[in-house]
Motif scaffolding. Structure first.
Motif, mmCIF file in Angstrom:
data_model
loop_
_atom_site.group_PDB
_atom_site.id
_atom_site.type_symbol
_atom_site.label_atom_id
_atom_site.label_comp_id
_atom_site.label_asym_id
_atom_site.label_seq_id
_atom_site.Cartn_x
_atom_site.Cartn_y
_atom_site.Cartn_z
ATOM 1 N N THR A 110 -1.937 -2.517 -10.101
ATOM 2 C CA THR A 110 -1.703 -1.080 -9.951
ATOM 3 C C THR A 110 -1.701 -0.372 -11.297
ATOM 4 O O THR A 110 -2.189 0.759 -11.423
ATOM 5 C CB THR A 110 -0.360 -0.828 -9.243
ATOM 6 O OG1 THR A 110 -0.331 -1.550 -8.004
ATOM 7 C CG2 THR A 110 -0.158 0.652 -8.944
ATOM 8 N N PRO A 145 0.813 -1.229 0.000
ATOM 9 C CA PRO A 145 0.000 0.000 0.000
ATOM 10 C C PRO A 145 0.842 1.274 0.000
ATOM 11 O O PRO A 145 0.468 2.273 -0.627
ATOM 12 C CB PRO A 145 -0.811 -0.132 1.290
ATOM 13 C CG PRO A 145 -0.954 -1.607 1.484
ATOM 14 C CD PRO A 145 0.357 -2.176 1.035
ATOM 15 N N ALA A 146 1.987 1.255 0.685
ATOM 16 C CA ALA A 146 2.871 2.419 0.690
ATOM 17 C C ALA A 146 3.480 2.653 -0.682
ATOM 18 O O ALA A 146 3.716 3.805 -1.087
ATOM 19 C CB ALA A 146 3.974 2.235 1.731
ATOM 20 N N VAL A 164 1.975 1.883 -3.572
ATOM 21 C CA VAL A 164 0.891 2.450 -4.385
ATOM 22 C C VAL A 164 0.695 3.924 -4.059
ATOM 23 O O VAL A 164 0.452 4.754 -4.943
ATOM 24 C CB VAL A 164 -0.416 1.665 -4.151
ATOM 25 C CG1 VAL A 164 -1.572 2.313 -4.907
ATOM 26 C CG2 VAL A 164 -0.251 0.217 -4.588
ATOM 27 N N GLN A 165 0.815 4.271 -2.788
ATOM 28 C CA GLN A 165 0.669 5.664 -2.369
ATOM 29 C C GLN A 165 1.732 6.545 -2.997
ATOM 30 O O GLN A 165 1.477 7.694 -3.373
ATOM 31 C CB GLN A 165 0.752 5.751 -0.838
ATOM 32 C CG GLN A 165 0.379 7.103 -0.250
ATOM 33 C CD GLN A 165 -1.092 7.442 -0.429
ATOM 34 O OE1 GLN A 165 -1.919 6.548 -0.560
ATOM 35 N NE2 GLN A 165 -1.413 8.724 -0.431
ATOM 36 N N ALA A 166 2.940 6.001 -3.149
ATOM 37 C CA ALA A 166 4.035 6.773 -3.739
ATOM 38 C C ALA A 166 3.764 7.113 -5.200
ATOM 39 O O ALA A 166 4.248 8.134 -5.710
ATOM 40 C CB ALA A 166 5.338 5.992 -3.620
ATOM 41 N N LYS A 167 2.981 6.291 -5.879
ATOM 42 C CA LYS A 167 2.682 6.526 -7.287
ATOM 43 C C LYS A 167 1.921 7.832 -7.492
ATOM 44 O O LYS A 167 2.038 8.475 -8.542
ATOM 45 C CB LYS A 167 1.866 5.351 -7.840
ATOM 46 C CG LYS A 167 1.612 5.434 -9.334
ATOM 47 C CD LYS A 167 0.761 4.260 -9.821
ATOM 48 C CE LYS A 167 0.506 4.370 -11.317
ATOM 49 N NZ LYS A 167 -0.385 3.306 -11.816
ATOM 50 N N LYS A 168 1.152 8.264 -6.490
ATOM 51 C CA LYS A 168 0.383 9.501 -6.594
ATOM 52 C C LYS A 168 1.283 10.723 -6.647
ATOM 53 O O LYS A 168 0.883 11.776 -7.143
ATOM 54 C CB LYS A 168 -0.577 9.620 -5.409
ATOM 55 C CG LYS A 168 -1.608 8.495 -5.326
ATOM 56 C CD LYS A 168 -2.498 8.667 -4.102
ATOM 57 C CE LYS A 168 -3.515 7.535 -4.010
ATOM 58 N NZ LYS A 168 -4.384 7.674 -2.806
ATOM 59 N N HIS A 169 2.506 10.597 -6.141
ATOM 60 C CA HIS A 169 3.419 11.739 -6.053
ATOM 61 C C HIS A 169 4.543 11.671 -7.082
ATOM 62 O O HIS A 169 4.929 12.698 -7.643
ATOM 63 C CB HIS A 169 4.006 11.820 -4.641
ATOM 64 C CG HIS A 169 2.975 11.839 -3.559
ATOM 65 N ND1 HIS A 169 2.185 12.948 -3.296
ATOM 66 C CD2 HIS A 169 2.578 10.884 -2.685
ATOM 67 C CE1 HIS A 169 1.350 12.672 -2.298
ATOM 68 N NE2 HIS A 169 1.575 11.429 -1.908
ATOM 69 N N TYR A 228 7.791 5.531 -6.986
ATOM 70 C CA TYR A 228 6.940 4.331 -6.977
ATOM 71 C C TYR A 228 7.692 3.119 -7.523
ATOM 72 O O TYR A 228 7.688 2.042 -6.908
ATOM 73 C CB TYR A 228 5.683 4.628 -7.799
ATOM 74 C CG TYR A 228 4.990 3.451 -8.427
ATOM 75 C CD1 TYR A 228 4.402 2.444 -7.666
ATOM 76 C CD2 TYR A 228 4.888 3.357 -9.817
ATOM 77 C CE1 TYR A 228 3.750 1.375 -8.261
ATOM 78 C CE2 TYR A 228 4.236 2.296 -10.418
ATOM 79 C CZ TYR A 228 3.673 1.307 -9.640
ATOM 80 O OH TYR A 228 3.030 0.255 -10.236
#
Length: 254
Positions: free
Chosen positions: A187, A107-108, A110-115, A120
């Motif tokens: 993802t 999950p962390a 995947v969260q990095a992909k937003k930034h 990511y």
């Protein structure tokens, strides 16, 4: 007959307890009341549109996870299935640890992909390296101690399971790496690509079992499973998006 019924009830109770626990974690994290949940047809259609390839891929994965035992029953007998299943169970019991790490850390990622896509991919490759290191370590341990493990846990009557375990444990390693690949494909919403690999894996397993079991018996089934489980991890190398991501990281590192 009663034993089978009790076993089935145990599986049902386990599923209920697991579902309740997941529901508790979800509601506690998002502070939502399940009584306020409502079915939305539009959301359901969108979910099915994105997930149907993964649903079918799961079906094919289940097929090539079980087809070897079905064909062993057909070509040899139930005793061979029991010996083979012993190796399968002993291989699968080690997979929970790397699978738990993936479920906890992804999950962390995947969260990095937003930034940042670079961040990511860096996190993804780092986690892949960690999982590969742990998985190979466990696999080598089981491979080298297979003789002692079988005799210690199951006894001399299962001694024929030893060569099966030494081969099948590498299938477990491929399965764990396959989980990492599936996480990437989910993802990236590459469901069709995942489905194609799952179909190839199922067909490969069935065809190899068809030829190898009559020739090599249980060992042939283990070899067929190893080859089919390797298709998903190796198949990722043929995905253009993944090759570009790896190239991006290499260029950034210099």
């Amino acid at each position: 007959e009663e034993g089978i019924i009790y076993f089935a009830l145990t599986l049902v109770v386990e599923a209920i307890i697991t579902s309740i626990w997941y529901l508790h974690i979800y509601t506690n994290h998002f502070k939502e009341n399940p009584l306020h949940w409502r079915f939305q047809l539009h959301t359901f259609k969108n979910l099915m549109k994105d997930s149907w390839p993964f649903l079918l891929a799961g079906l094919f994965a289940y097929i090539y996870a079980r087809i070897d035992q079905v064909m062993l029953q057909h070509y040899i007998d139930s005793n061979a299935v029991g010996l083979y299943d012993t190796a399968v169970k002993l291989s699968n019991m080690w997979s929970f640890f790397p699978a738990l790490i993936i479920a906890s850390l992804f999950p962390a990622i995947v969260q990095a992909k937003k930034h940042s896509r670079l961040q990511y991919i860096k996190r993804y490759t780092s986690l892949t390296g960690l999982i590969a290191f742990i998985t190979v370590g466990i696999t080598l341990f089981v491979f080298l101690t297979a003789d002692y493990l079988i005799l210690l846990i199951f006894g001399e009557q299962y001694i024929e399971s030893i060569p099966i375990l030494k081969i099948y444990i590498w299938s477990g390693a491929m399965a764990i790496m396959g989980i990492m690949v599936q996480q990437y494909l989910i993802t990236e919403n590459k469901g069709v690509f995942n489905l194609i690999l799952a179909m190839i894996g199922a067909v490969t397993n069935a065809v190899l079992n068809l030829f190898l079991i009559p020739l090599y018996g249980m060992t042939g089934a283990a070899i067929a499973t190893l080859f089919s489980y390797s298709i998903l991890p190796l198949g990722l190398l043929f995905l253009k998006q993944f090759r570009e991501d790896v190239k991006m990281v290499r260029n950034q590192n210099g």
